[in-house]
Design a protein around this motif. Structure first.
Motif, short mmCIF file in Angstrom:
data_model
loop_
_atom_site.label_atom_id
_atom_site.label_comp_id
_atom_site.label_asym_id
_atom_site.label_seq_id
_atom_site.Cartn_x
_atom_site.Cartn_y
_atom_site.Cartn_z
N THR A 40 4.34 4.98 4.70
CA THR A 40 2.92 4.67 4.76
C THR A 40 2.11 5.82 4.19
O THR A 40 2.68 6.83 3.74
CB THR A 40 2.48 4.34 6.21
N GLU A 71 2.67 0.02 -2.39
CA GLU A 71 3.15 -0.74 -1.25
C GLU A 71 3.45 0.17 -0.07
O GLU A 71 4.05 1.24 -0.24
CB GLU A 71 4.41 -1.52 -1.61
N ASP A 116 6.77 -10.82 7.35
CA ASP A 116 6.57 -9.85 6.27
C ASP A 116 5.25 -9.13 6.54
O ASP A 116 4.18 -9.70 6.38
CB ASP A 116 6.52 -10.55 4.91
N SER A 168 4.73 0.00 4.30
CA SER A 168 5.56 -0.84 5.15
C SER A 168 4.76 -1.75 6.06
O SER A 168 5.21 -2.83 6.43
CB SER A 168 6.51 0.03 5.98
N ARG A 171 4.41 -6.13 5.14
CA ARG A 171 4.08 -5.18 4.08
C ARG A 171 2.72 -5.50 3.46
O ARG A 171 2.25 -6.63 3.51
CB ARG A 171 5.15 -5.23 2.98
#
Length: 283
Positions: free
Chosen positions: A101, A68, A59, A70, A61
């Motif tokens: 992003t 949030e 993960d 990526s 992220r």
């Protein structure tokens, strides 16, 4: 040409961009010491090996200012993107949105804030601001950015005077007649990161740009306390290659390399990254 790493994009841009554009993007001020040291500093950092960790599910992220993204790489503010690609900052904004992003648009963009916003609605955008003597003009820019959905301001505080960029002086650099700095119409080094993180003591998020060329560089910056890193020149190399598609390629390569570096360091998620990964005695 097979694009395997970010230096491949750099070589392409150097070969195919007009010299005056390449020199503008590539150069720093005076002897370019800061530019070169930003890259070399990452090479001095070594990881502590971590084995027998479960990294079967990754993960990568993270969140910056509550949004949030990526993976912890965004696009730093740089000027004059139309020198690299005809659609300029519009392509940059579209690539950032496609890769989920953050893109920090520069005051010295060759596309207006309105054009950037319209090119990638819903994208995560911040705005980099130079504080000008004309405070009313700065205030107007901030209000435009806010109205268009830019979510944060990035203030440039280290430019009391413009540095002497020797290649630009030699080339007589100026924008071609068909380009304008539309928003004006009408770096931390990795070596300083530990000290900055210690000084703020978790009260604010810390970001770093300058010198990021590999996914392992991203991991090193996060291990030393950065929340996210931002790339400048590599984004321009990607634009010079294939516009927004080329920039997405640059980001994907960094993303894949970062994921691999995390796995080799025994980290399955960004939350597991910390100073324990780095041999601080080697810094």
């Amino acid at each position: 040409m097979s694009m395997v790493c970010l230096s491949d994009f750099e070589a392409y841009a150097k070969k195919y961009l007009p010299k005056i554009a390449w020199d503008y993007f590539a150069a720093g001020a005076d002897d370019c010491t800061t530019r070169d040291e930003n890259i070399l500093a990452y090479k001095r950092i070594r990881f502590r090996p971590r084995m027998l960790r479960d990294v079967s599910v990754m993960d990568i992220r993270t969140k910056i200012l509550g949004s949030e993204i990526s993976f912890p790489v965004g696009i730093a503010p740089t000027g004059f993107h139309q020198l690299a690609w005809p659609d300029g900052e519009k392509s940059t904004a579209r690539a950032a949105r496609a890769m989920n992003t953050c893109y920090i648009a520069s005051t010295y963009s060759t596309c207006s804030l309105e054009e950037i916003s319209a090119a990638a609605p819903g994208g995560l955008r911040w705005f980099q601001l130079y504080i000008h003597r004309n405070r009313a003009a700065s205030q107007q820019l901030v209000r435009r950015a806010e109205a268009l959905g830019f979510q944060a301001l990035v203030l440039t505080a280290d430019l009391p005077y413009t540095g002497k960029r020797r290649d630009d002086v030699r080339n007589g650099f100026r924008l071609p007649p068909h380009m304008k700095v539309k928003n004006l119409e009408g770096a931390f080094e990795i070596d300083a990161l530990v000290e900055v993180v210690e000084a703020v003591r978790g009260r604010v998020e810390v970001y770093v740009d300058g010198g990021i060329r590999k996914g392992s560089d991203v991991l090193k910056a996060l291990a030393l306390g950065a929340k996210c890193v931002f790339i400048g020149r590599p984004a321009l190399w990607g634009l010079a290659y294939k516009g927004e598609e080329g920039l997405q390629d640059v980001l994907r390569i960094l993303q894949d390399e970062f994921c691999l570096s995390m796995a080799l360091a025994g980290c399955a998620s960004v939350s597991e990254i910390g100073q324990h990964l780095v041999q601080l005695s080697r810094l």
